[in-house]
Design a protein around this motif. Sequence first.
Motif, short mmCIF file in Angstrom:
data_model
loop_
_atom_site.label_atom_id
_atom_site.label_comp_id
_atom_site.label_asym_id
_atom_site.label_seq_id
_atom_site.Cartn_x
_atom_site.Cartn_y
_atom_site.Cartn_z
N THR A 61 1.15 -1.53 -0.19
CA THR A 61 -0.25 0.00 -0.02
C THR A 61 0.50 1.36 0.00
O THR A 61 2.04 1.28 0.03
CB THR A 61 -0.94 0.51 1.08
N LYS A 62 0.32 2.19 -0.43
CA LYS A 62 1.14 3.85 -0.52
C LYS A 62 1.02 4.29 1.04
O LYS A 62 1.16 5.49 0.75
CB LYS A 62 0.63 4.34 -2.25
N GLY A 63 0.64 3.75 1.99
CA GLY A 63 0.18 4.81 2.84
C GLY A 63 1.97 4.90 3.83
O GLY A 63 3.23 4.39 3.11
N ILE A 64 1.86 4.84 4.71
CA ILE A 64 2.70 6.13 5.96
C ILE A 64 2.83 5.54 6.90
O ILE A 64 2.22 5.56 7.48
CB ILE A 64 3.04 7.74 5.83
N PRO A 65 3.69 4.09 7.52
CA PRO A 65 4.48 3.17 6.72
C PRO A 65 3.52 2.56 5.72
O PRO A 65 2.74 2.07 5.77
CB PRO A 65 5.24 2.69 8.01
N PRO A 66 4.49 2.24 4.90
CA PRO A 66 4.16 1.64 3.36
C PRO A 66 3.89 -0.50 4.00
O PRO A 66 4.77 -0.55 5.74
CB PRO A 66 5.48 0.53 2.49
N SER A 67 2.81 -0.37 3.96
CA SER A 67 2.35 -1.72 4.59
C SER A 67 2.35 -2.78 3.86
O SER A 67 1.49 -2.79 2.22
CB SER A 67 1.18 -2.15 5.28
N ILE A 68 2.00 -4.31 3.67
CA ILE A 68 1.91 -5.36 2.35
C ILE A 68 0.66 -6.51 3.25
O ILE A 68 0.41 -6.89 4.56
CB ILE A 68 3.47 -6.56 3.08
N ASP A 69 -0.13 -6.49 2.34
CA ASP A 69 -0.97 -7.81 2.52
C ASP A 69 -0.25 -9.17 2.29
O ASP A 69 -0.19 -9.61 1.16
CB ASP A 69 -1.77 -7.93 1.33
N LEU A 70 -0.19 -9.79 3.51
CA LEU A 70 0.72 -10.81 3.75
C LEU A 70 -0.08 -12.10 2.79
O LEU A 70 -0.03 -13.59 3.07
CB LEU A 70 1.25 -11.15 5.12
N GLU A 71 -1.89 -12.09 3.07
CA GLU A 71 -2.74 -12.95 2.22
C GLU A 71 -2.65 -13.28 1.57
O GLU A 71 -2.43 -14.72 0.92
CB GLU A 71 -3.87 -12.47 2.93
N TYR A 72 -1.51 -12.58 0.38
CA TYR A 72 -1.68 -11.93 -0.84
C TYR A 72 -0.56 -12.23 -1.45
O TYR A 72 0.60 -12.99 -2.65
CB TYR A 72 -2.52 -11.78 -1.24
N CYS A 73 1.11 -11.87 -0.54
CA CYS A 73 1.95 -11.32 -0.67
C CYS A 73 2.41 -13.37 -1.02
O CYS A 73 2.89 -14.37 -0.28
CB CYS A 73 2.58 -11.43 0.57
N LYS A 74 3.62 -13.23 -2.67
CA LYS A 74 4.20 -14.45 -2.33
C LYS A 74 5.26 -13.98 -2.10
O LYS A 74 5.89 -14.96 -3.07
CB LYS A 74 4.10 -14.63 -4.18
N GLY A 75 5.64 -13.55 -1.83
CA GLY A 75 7.49 -13.22 -0.97
C GLY A 75 7.94 -13.40 -2.49
O GLY A 75 9.12 -14.20 -2.45
N CYS A 76 8.34 -13.15 -3.72
CA CYS A 76 9.41 -12.95 -4.34
C CYS A 76 10.49 -12.33 -3.90
O CYS A 76 11.31 -12.35 -5.03
CB CYS A 76 8.74 -12.18 -6.07
N GLY A 77 10.31 -11.50 -2.77
CA GLY A 77 11.87 -10.70 -2.89
C GLY A 77 12.18 -9.72 -3.81
O GLY A 77 12.93 -8.60 -3.25
N ILE A 78 11.11 -9.01 -4.47
CA ILE A 78 11.61 -8.11 -5.42
C ILE A 78 11.41 -5.94 -4.86
O ILE A 78 12.18 -5.59 -4.88
CB ILE A 78 10.28 -7.88 -6.56
N CYS A 79 10.61 -6.35 -3.85
CA CYS A 79 10.93 -5.18 -3.03
C CYS A 79 12.12 -4.97 -2.21
O CYS A 79 12.48 -3.36 -2.39
CB CYS A 79 9.67 -5.36 -1.91
#
Lengths: 96, 310
Positions: A61-79
Amino acid sequence: MGTRDCNHICDESSPGIGEAGKTGEWRTHLPVIDDKKCTASKLNKPTCFLCWLYCPEAVMTKGIPPSIDLEYCKGCGICAQVCPVQAITMIAEEKI
Amino acid sequence: METLSIYAPKLITSREYIASGHRACSGCGEVLAMRYVCKALGRNTIISNATGCMEIISTPLPQTAWEVPWIHTLFENASAVASGIECGLKALKRKHGYTREVKVVAMGGDGATADIGLQSLSGAMERGHDFIYVCYDNEAYMNTGIQRSSETPFGASTTTAPSGKASMGQHTWQKNMAAIAAAHEIQYVATSCSSYPFDIMTKVEKAIKIKGPSYIHILSVCPTGWRCPSNSTIKMGRLAVETGIFPMYEIENGKYTLNIDLPKLRPVEDYLKLQGRFRHLDKDNTAEIQEKVLDEYNKVKRLAAGNKAK
């Protein structure tokens, strides 16, 4: 992130997030954001958001701080790769 | 987003048209490119999508990840369906006073574009339908398990062109799809890469404004098929551009512009050695690839320089 407010009339399919189920289960490495290093959190301003921009899954999400939706994150590591200040680290799931 | 020099992800819409939780492999560059394309296209779009990775990952029957009108077509007729939709919209406007401006977009992988769907694409471009064709080039038939296509680069090992004692993998050079599209004398042809979001969005926005066919070829990194780690997607795309393997240019009314013109190209080894599909290549092969890459790059550079001189 996707939304379920699509107003199109569809015969059979319902557009929305999670068509492949909880894809977060595929993950082997978990991304963890260090708020002390993250530019957006540090300055308390919308700044780089490269993690959001380059996420193929659109779970940031473009929030402050940015957050990750771990329900759908596949963990590719690009971030973790694109973060200019190395604020994101990938931690192996079994170590948690 | 007029030029690449404006660097501000915060200005890009946070509305997603391809929802998260889809079936793409982790680190997929193709879905990343599609995300940027859809962001630039916006809501008034009808997408005709050829069979391929992007179709199977987004729409298992009861569900779909698409939040814009979308139709699945076969490999060979994505552009034919798109031209039909475009004609239908025209008829609606003429007969029933339909006023909304809707852009028709056909999408396909490299197999659906360069191999199987080439005839329908060529036909649609020749007839001059008002549509955009977006090709996501991941350099093989990845969805069925990495079979070679005519976009597979020289020397790459695939399941139908494997490397071994008798063969060194793919032994032909890539088909130049952008040049084929440009030969139809359409108004706008561009190449882009999944690692350059602003470039993709600028090019799609340009294509939307054009009344007539336009073609965008996007190199999309596929970590599964290229045999590289999933976190190297962005790096690999940038290397493809920095080594000159994939020059990013656009052709507007026959005028070439090289979008990223580096003063010095990196050696191709930087790109090849990171990928498992090129692991078997020896020094001679690499030198051969380097020579061909420089040749192709200079060709584009000359065309771009020729325009400047005029």
